[in-house]
Enzyme design. Structure first.
Site, PDB file in Angstrom:
ATOM      1  N   HIS A 145       0.840  -1.190   0.000  1.00 14.39           N
ATOM      2  CA  HIS A 145       0.000   0.000   0.000  1.00 14.39           C
ATOM      3  C   HIS A 145       0.883   1.251   0.000  1.00 14.39           C
ATOM      4  CE1 HIS A 145       0.787  -0.599   4.329  1.00 14.39           C
ATOM      5  NE2 HIS A 145       0.784   0.725   4.377  1.00 14.39           N
ATOM      6  N   ALA A 146       0.224   2.390  -0.157  1.00 18.41           N
ATOM      7  CA  ALA A 146       0.867   3.701  -0.051  1.00 18.41           C
ATOM      8  C   ALA A 146      -0.049   4.578   0.786  1.00 18.41           C
ATOM      9  CB  ALA A 146       1.093   4.319  -1.430  1.00 18.41           C
TER      10      ALA A 146
END
Length: 140
Positions: free
Chosen positions: A56-57
């Site tokens: 994820h970011a």
């Protein structure tokens, strides 16, 4: 929302060590030797060695990642370049800027990944799909 940082804006930061005969201590203080005021602290442990984490970011969140025990690899991705960081000592922290995709792997037995975060948990700050991340990075 910041989509302009690259993997080269993320770096390993040497943390201060107070050496004593009885052992060492490293102290982290908001905005003194950390790049932001810490709003949340959490840690990952008991991770099977063949597991991967992350994927994820964040739109706005910054993180300071420390191998409190053991070792692991962080792969950072800015949509055009990837960069690996090997963390294996509690006197080093990886500073991850907003808008960078992250994956973790190759956890050693007994590893503990300590995370200092610049914001409290907000699900809306996560980008969990890599294609959505690429669109964000490309300003779409």
């Amino acid at each position: 929302m910041n989509n302009s940082f690259s993997v080269f804006d993320c770096k390993i930061v040497k943390l201060p060590i107070v050496h004593e005969n009885k052992g060492n201590i490293t102290v982290l203080e908001n905005s003194i030797n950390t790049p932001f005021d810490t709003k949340r602290i959490y840690y990952l442990y008991d991770i099977p060695m063949d597991s991967t984490r992350g994927g994820h970011a964040h739109y706005k969140l910054e993180q300071f990642i420390i191998a409190a025990s053991g070792s692991f690899i962080f792969t950072l991705d800015d949509g055009s370049q990837r960069r690996d960081f090997f963390l294996n000592h509690p006197d080093k922290a990886l500073h991850i800027k907003p808008g960078i995709w992250r994956e973790m792997r190759e956890f050693s037995s007994g590893s503990v990944c300590l995370v200092l975060a610049s914001k409290e948990y907000t699900e809306s700050d996560y980008i969990r799909d890599y294609n959505d991340f690429l669109k964000f990075r490309n300003g779409k």
